[in-house]
Design a protein around this motif. Structure first.
Motif, PDB file in Angstrom:
ATOM      1  N   UNK A 259       0.866  -1.336  -0.102  1.00 42.12           N
ATOM      2  CA  UNK A 259       0.039   0.045  -0.006  1.00 42.12           C
ATOM      3  C   UNK A 259       0.965   1.358  -0.163  1.00 42.12           C
ATOM      4  N   UNK A 260       2.171   1.241   0.679  1.00 44.44           N
ATOM      5  CA  UNK A 260       2.755   2.298   0.706  1.00 44.44           C
ATOM      6  C   UNK A 260       3.491   2.696  -0.767  1.00 44.44           C
ATOM      7  N   UNK A 261       3.648   1.703  -1.647  1.00 45.43           N
ATOM      8  CA  UNK A 261       4.222   1.804  -2.900  1.00 45.43           C
ATOM      9  C   UNK A 261       3.107   2.360  -3.649  1.00 45.43           C
ATOM     10  N   UNK A 262       1.722   1.770  -3.577  1.00 43.63           N
ATOM     11  CA  UNK A 262       0.688   2.451  -4.332  1.00 43.63           C
ATOM     12  C   UNK A 262       0.499   3.951  -3.998  1.00 43.63           C
ATOM     13  N   UNK A 263       0.560   4.242  -2.940  1.00 48.05           N
ATOM     14  CA  UNK A 263       0.375   5.648  -2.412  1.00 48.05           C
ATOM     15  C   UNK A 263       1.173   6.569  -2.948  1.00 48.05           C
ATOM     16  N   UNK A 264       2.778   5.873  -2.970  1.00 49.07           N
ATOM     17  CA  UNK A 264       3.445   7.022  -3.587  1.00 49.07           C
ATOM     18  C   UNK A 264       3.210   7.087  -4.951  1.00 49.07           C
ATOM     19  N   UNK A 265       2.906   5.987  -5.747  1.00 45.00           N
ATOM     20  CA  UNK A 265       2.726   6.186  -7.313  1.00 45.00           C
ATOM     21  C   UNK A 265       1.491   7.073  -7.524  1.00 45.00           C
ATOM     22  N   UNK A 266       0.149   7.004  -6.529  1.00 48.14           N
ATOM     23  CA  UNK A 266      -0.734   7.651  -6.965  1.00 48.14           C
ATOM     24  C   UNK A 266      -0.444   9.289  -6.601  1.00 48.14           C
ATOM     25  N   UNK A 267       0.416   9.470  -5.491  1.00 49.46           N
ATOM     26  CA  UNK A 267       1.007  11.024  -5.399  1.00 49.46           C
ATOM     27  C   UNK A 267       1.658  11.407  -6.425  1.00 49.46           C
ATOM     28  N   UNK A 268       2.624  10.719  -6.984  1.00 48.52           N
ATOM     29  CA  UNK A 268       3.167  11.214  -8.164  1.00 48.52           C
ATOM     30  C   UNK A 268       2.271  11.636  -9.440  1.00 48.52           C
ATOM     31  N   UNK A 269       1.249  10.402  -9.547  1.00 44.13           N
ATOM     32  CA  UNK A 269       0.403  10.617 -10.443  1.00 44.13           C
ATOM     33  C   UNK A 269      -0.599  12.079 -10.421  1.00 44.13           C
TER      34      UNK A 269
ATOM     35  N   UNK B 178       1.484   4.214 -18.334  1.00 51.86           N
ATOM     36  CA  UNK B 178       2.439   3.739 -19.040  1.00 51.86           C
ATOM     37  C   UNK B 178       3.511   4.710 -18.956  1.00 51.86           C
ATOM     38  N   UNK B 179       3.436   5.912 -19.227  1.00 51.87           N
ATOM     39  CA  UNK B 179       4.512   7.003 -19.222  1.00 51.87           C
ATOM     40  C   UNK B 179       5.250   7.325 -17.893  1.00 51.87           C
ATOM     41  N   UNK B 180       4.332   7.233 -16.797  1.00 51.68           N
ATOM     42  CA  UNK B 180       4.763   7.897 -15.454  1.00 51.68           C
ATOM     43  C   UNK B 180       4.932   6.486 -14.392  1.00 51.68           C
ATOM     44  N   UNK B 181       4.428   5.577 -14.698  1.00 50.57           N
ATOM     45  CA  UNK B 181       4.581   4.205 -13.834  1.00 50.57           C
ATOM     46  C   UNK B 181       5.231   3.240 -14.489  1.00 50.57           C
ATOM     47  N   UNK B 182       5.376   3.037 -15.859  1.00 53.64           N
ATOM     48  CA  UNK B 182       6.212   2.110 -16.562  1.00 53.64           C
ATOM     49  C   UNK B 182       5.127   0.871 -16.905  1.00 53.64           C
ATOM     50  N   UNK B 183       3.888   0.913 -16.704  1.00 56.74           N
ATOM     51  CA  UNK B 183       2.924  -0.290 -17.094  1.00 56.74           C
ATOM     52  C   UNK B 183       2.124   0.041 -18.161  1.00 56.74           C
ATOM     53  N   UNK B 184       2.465  -0.766 -19.358  1.00 54.72           N
ATOM     54  CA  UNK B 184       1.508  -0.453 -20.666  1.00 54.72           C
ATOM     55  C   UNK B 184       0.008  -0.683 -20.303  1.00 54.72           C
ATOM     56  N   UNK B 185      -0.558   0.098 -20.923  1.00 55.40           N
ATOM     57  CA  UNK B 185      -2.173  -0.090 -20.674  1.00 55.40           C
ATOM     58  C   UNK B 185      -2.605  -1.196 -21.745  1.00 55.40           C
TER      59      UNK B 185
END
Length: 345
Positions: free
Chosen positions: A178-188, A204-211
């Motif tokens: 959850x900490x990692x998810x929260x950090x990614x959401x804050x960046x987004x 895809x651009x900011x997390x590195x996961x292709x849609x």
């Protein structure tokens, strides 16, 4: 209301217990509570005199309890926070000292233990005393099936609008940290412009996961034996192994096909019963119902053997070390053609 929400509300309203003992595998909520204790309990001019932060590796229970028995300077309350409390030994002497303090805590002291990734032995008297006094708070690891709903809730709180299935995509790739998810959401949240919708392109651009090329889409393609799409996704994932760890793919597909097996064995039961047994939301049952048509029980069981075989190959056991690209390709071929292959189970 979640227990953590009640705690945060009480902190804000200064309705505080003398002792808080946070424990459990999910560090996110423990860290969140500690952050609010640090920020909201004392006034800014009181912190220097009456707020102490200690670390478990540098102290022990006897020292902490001695400090807790002191009185605040130039204020009504003192706050003591012990981070990484799991690093402190809790032998018989320390347990008795803590039990004694819990029986008569100092009213002017708020004592907070952040005991992460571990739990006290529930059979011990000190754990029972904490629980009975309402001072023991356990933060359990979130179940995988709960993640998309949790992510969607966090995005709503943060004011992030998202395209369909974005929460599922993030859950598949970020796991239940959850900490990692929260950090990614804050960046987004930072990169999203006012009114912008979080979609696969931004992910895809900011997390590195292709849609389009991810384990979530590969799983859907395999579920309906869409051969062209499955091979296309597998090719991409094999070429981009940094953002598509193959062990993560094995884990996701193992869970998916294991649930197909459960679906077959519970055929005829109510969707709610099947969903509860699988540990998934009821809305997902229709996907498993469709996949079960393509993978009878015998074939779903064979897929589990295929995944185990691929896992061994990825580790170089029994065969030459294979590149992820080769393994993805072979894995997809064998799963799609499982009804034509002889696989030992």
């Amino acid at each position: 209301m979640k227990e953590i929400d009640i705690i945060l509300k009480n902190i804000k309203n200064k309705e505080l217990l003398p002792v808080y003992f946070f424990q459990g595998d999910e560090a996110f909520y423990i860290d969140l509570a500690v952050k609010h204790f640090e920020q909201d309990v004392l006034e800014e001019d009181e912190i220097a005199f009456n707020q102490t932060v200690a670390y478990g590796r540098d102290t022990n229970y006897l020292e902490v309890l001695s400090l807790a028995r002191q009185y605040p300077m130039m204020g009504d309350k003192q706050l003591i926070i012990v981070k990484e409390a799991q690093d402190m030994k809790l032998n018989e002497e320390e347990s008795k000292a803590l039990e004694t303090y819990l029986e008569n805590p100092v009213p002017s002291t708020i004592l907070v233990f952040a005991h992460k990734h571990k739990k006290l032995d529930a059979r011990k008297k000190v754990a029972k005393t904490l629980a009975k006094s309402g001072m023991l708070f356990t933060s359990e690891k979130m179940k995988d099936y709960q993640l998309p709903t949790w992510i969607q809730g966090e995005m709503s709180v943060m004011g992030i609008k998202s395209a369909p299935n974005i929460s599922h995509l993030l859950a598949e790739y970020l796991g239940n940290d959850l900490s990692r998810i929260a950090n990614e959401l804050n960046k987004l949240k930072i990169v999203l412009k006012d009114g912008a919708v979080l979609d696969g392109k931004i992910i895809e651009e900011h997390v590195g996961i292709s849609k389009d090329f991810n384990i979530f889409e590969l799983q859907k393609a395999l579920a309906t034996k869409d051969q062209a799409k499955a091979f296309s996704i597998a090719y991409y994932m094999g070429k981009n192994k940094k953002s598509n760890p193959i062990q993560m793919a094995f884990g996701a597909l193992y869970n998916f096909f294991s649930n197909i097996i459960i679906y077959h064995t519970l055929n005829g039961q109510s969707p709610q019963t099947i969903a509860t047994t699988m540990g998934v939301n009821p809305y997902a049952i229709k996907d498993y119902s469709e996949a079960a048509r393509f993978y009878p029980l015998k074939h779903a069981t064979r897929v589990i053997s295929i995944l185990r075989e691929m896992d061994l190959k990825s580790k170089g056991l029994g065969v030459r070390q294979m590149e992820d690209e080769e393994i993805y390709k072979e894995m997809v071929y064998k799963i799609i053609k499982v009804d034509e292959l002889k696989v030992s189970v």
